[in-house]
Design an enzyme around this catalytic site. Structure first.
Site, PDB file in Angstrom:
ATOM      1  N   LYS A  38      42.347  -0.889 -48.995  1.00 41.62           N
ATOM      2  CA  LYS A  38      41.596  -0.219 -47.932  1.00 41.62           C
ATOM      3  C   LYS A  38      42.464  -0.129 -46.665  1.00 41.62           C
ATOM      4  O   LYS A  38      43.528  -0.781 -46.605  1.00 41.62           O
ATOM      5  CB  LYS A  38      40.319  -1.014 -47.652  1.00 41.62           C
ATOM      6  CG  LYS A  38      40.588  -2.429 -47.178  1.00 41.62           C
ATOM      7  CD  LYS A  38      39.377  -3.330 -47.418  1.00 41.62           C
ATOM      8  CE  LYS A  38      39.635  -4.714 -46.838  1.00 41.62           C
ATOM      9  NZ  LYS A  38      38.680  -5.702 -47.348  1.00 41.62           N
ATOM     10  N   TYR A 248      55.669  -2.980 -16.169  1.00 38.33           N
ATOM     11  CA  TYR A 248      54.402  -2.884 -15.441  1.00 38.33           C
ATOM     12  C   TYR A 248      54.032  -4.211 -14.804  1.00 38.33           C
ATOM     13  O   TYR A 248      54.147  -5.273 -15.419  1.00 38.33           O
ATOM     14  CB  TYR A 248      53.270  -2.486 -16.393  1.00 38.33           C
ATOM     15  CG  TYR A 248      53.199  -1.009 -16.680  1.00 38.33           C
ATOM     16  CD1 TYR A 248      53.027  -0.081 -15.656  1.00 38.33           C
ATOM     17  CD2 TYR A 248      53.284  -0.553 -17.986  1.00 38.33           C
ATOM     18  CE1 TYR A 248      52.949   1.274 -15.933  1.00 38.33           C
ATOM     19  CE2 TYR A 248      53.201   0.801 -18.282  1.00 38.33           C
ATOM     20  CZ  TYR A 248      53.036   1.712 -17.241  1.00 38.33           C
ATOM     21  OH  TYR A 248      52.953   3.043 -17.523  1.00 38.33           O
TER      22      TYR A 248
HETATM   23  C1  LIG Z   1      39.215  -6.850 -47.900  1.00 39.78           C
HETATM   24  C2  LIG Z   1      38.540  -7.439 -49.072  1.00 39.78           C
HETATM   25  C3  LIG Z   1      39.252  -8.194 -50.002  1.00 39.78           C
HETATM   26  C4  LIG Z   1      40.681  -8.640 -49.765  1.00 39.78           C
HETATM   27  O1  LIG Z   1      40.660  -9.691 -48.815  1.00 39.78           O
HETATM   28  P1  LIG Z   1      41.993 -10.426 -48.305  1.00 39.78           P
HETATM   29  O2  LIG Z   1      41.476 -11.512 -47.434  1.00 39.78           O
HETATM   30  O3  LIG Z   1      42.774  -9.412 -47.563  1.00 39.78           O
HETATM   31  O4  LIG Z   1      42.706 -10.923 -49.510  1.00 39.78           O
HETATM   32  C5  LIG Z   1      38.588  -8.597 -51.150  1.00 39.78           C
HETATM   33  N1  LIG Z   1      37.275  -8.305 -51.345  1.00 39.78           N
HETATM   34  C6  LIG Z   1      36.555  -7.613 -50.443  1.00 39.78           C
HETATM   35  C7  LIG Z   1      35.119  -7.336 -50.716  1.00 39.78           C
HETATM   36  C8  LIG Z   1      37.148  -7.176 -49.273  1.00 39.78           C
HETATM   37  O5  LIG Z   1      36.422  -6.507 -48.365  1.00 39.78           O
END
Ligand SMILES: *Cc1c(COP(=O)(O)O)cnc(C)c1O
Length: 348
Positions: A38, A248
């Site tokens: 994602k 800045y």
């Molecule tokens: C993002 C996510 C993962 C992966 O989690 P990490 O902590 O990045 O390993 C797994 N399962 C779900 C449902 C998630 O939303």
């Protein structure tokens, strides 16, 4: 495309990505090992990450929404599954019903919507104590999902990155659900959950951050390799006289004459202001501290005594995720997902 190149780039280590996936898969014993891709593969580029993991044998991928899924559909071969973690809104149905990706149904109305449309194979998320997405584990989940063709029943751990009693409670609740809710597979562990041991792996694990070089728990240190190395080009080298201020709000005043290099990198690229006066760059094994505030598109580093650093040179940002998180006050997740669109993403 011309051969135009950006003045900043991410060097992405494909071997390290695969090595991390193999290590995580090994920690899960006989369980399959999927991949959370994602948020554009946590900033690395979802399609390129997916292509590489497919080559290593990964078959289960997770994105958040249907726009992300649609972009990856061309990569979906027979036997490859892509799950959409946020399920299906009414607005998603037209796309979802014709997609080879599956929704992870999260609410009772999503379940009703999918059943009503004769949606076919799906996943289901059950909340076992995080109180984020999913059907409440305390409810009669078996009855709620009756009639669905569930490929994977999922739950998600809230505190697996610390030694919290909640992980054990979630494990017990999910084990109970496995007995009461029929699905082809069961899946609980993210990266940190994988480090908690085989009991958490069930049929499939779902690592994200550790694939990309994040260290979710101590057990992973020394095994997980850095994947993402940002580099930025020097736009100007200049001399700063004792008493002069840099950047800045003049937060850095030179105590002696010094030389700085101004880099094409700033908070709009995800190099946030927490690195002001704290971050560092490298050239060879020389460490160049960030001086003054990080600007939107520019950052200055101290190159005193390093006459070889010149306009046009590339400097490497210190971005080992655990250390960078400690320095900047950001999470390892924020450090990756904040990396902007202006980087060229170059795999090697
Ligand atoms: C993002 C996510 C993962 C992966 O989690 P990490 O902590 O990045 O390993 C797994 N399962 C779900 C449902 C998630 O939303």
């Amino acid at each position: 495309m011309t051969d135009f190149s950006a003045p900043l780039r991410l060097r992405l280590d494909g071997d390290a990505l695969l090595s991390n996936w193999h290590w995580l898969k090994g920690q899960g014993g006989a369980a399959a090992c999927g991949a959370a891709i994602k948020a554009n593969g946590y900033g690395l580029g979802a399609a390129e990450v997916m292509r590489r993991l497919l080559g290593a044998g990964c078959r289960d991928f997770f994105v958040s929404n249907w726009a992300e899924a649609m972009a990856l559909e061309p990569l979906l071969d027979v036997g490859v599954s892509l799950s959409v973690l946020h399920g299906v809104r009414a607005e998603d149905m037209a796309v979802a019903l014709h997609s080879r990706a599956r929704p992870v149904l999260c609410t009772e109305s999503q379940v009703a919507r999918w059943k009503g449309a004769g949606g076919g194979a799906c996943d289901v998320m059950v909340d076992t104590g995080m109180n984020r997405l999913g059907l409440d584990w305390r409810g009669d989940v078996g009855a709620q999902v009756a009639g669905l063709e569930i490929v994977t029943l999922l739950s998600h751990l809230a505190s697996a990155d610390e030694d919290a009693p909640l992980s054990r409670s979630q494990l017990a609740r999910f084990s109970g659900l496995r007995n009461g809710v029929a699905a082809a597979r069961y899946s609980l562990a993210n990266s940190a959950g994988i480090c908690l041991g085989h009991a958490y792996a069930f049929d499939m694990t779902r690592p994200g951050i550790a694939l990309y070089g994040g260290i979710p728990r101590r057990e992973a240190a020394g095994h997980i390799r850095q994947v993402v190395v940002p580099q930025a080009q020097v736009l100007q080298r200049r001399r700063v006289l004792a008493g002069d201020a840099i950047g800045y709000n003049a937060t850095h005043v030179a105590s002696a004459d010094m030389e700085i290099a101004v880099l094409n990198l700033g908070y709009a690229d995800g190099y946030l202001r927490g690195f002001s006066g704290r971050g560092s760059m490298r050239v060879g094994d020389m460490i160049l501290p960030v001086v003054g505030r990080v600007s939107m598109d520019l950052t200055a580093v101290d190159v005193s005594g390093l006459p070889e650093v010149a306009e046009g040179d590339w400097l490497t940002v210190d971005y080992a995720l655990e250390e960078a998180a400690a320095i900047s006050g950001l999470s390892q997740y924020e450090l990756l997902t904040g990396l902007g669109a202006r980087f060229d993403r170059i795999w090697h």
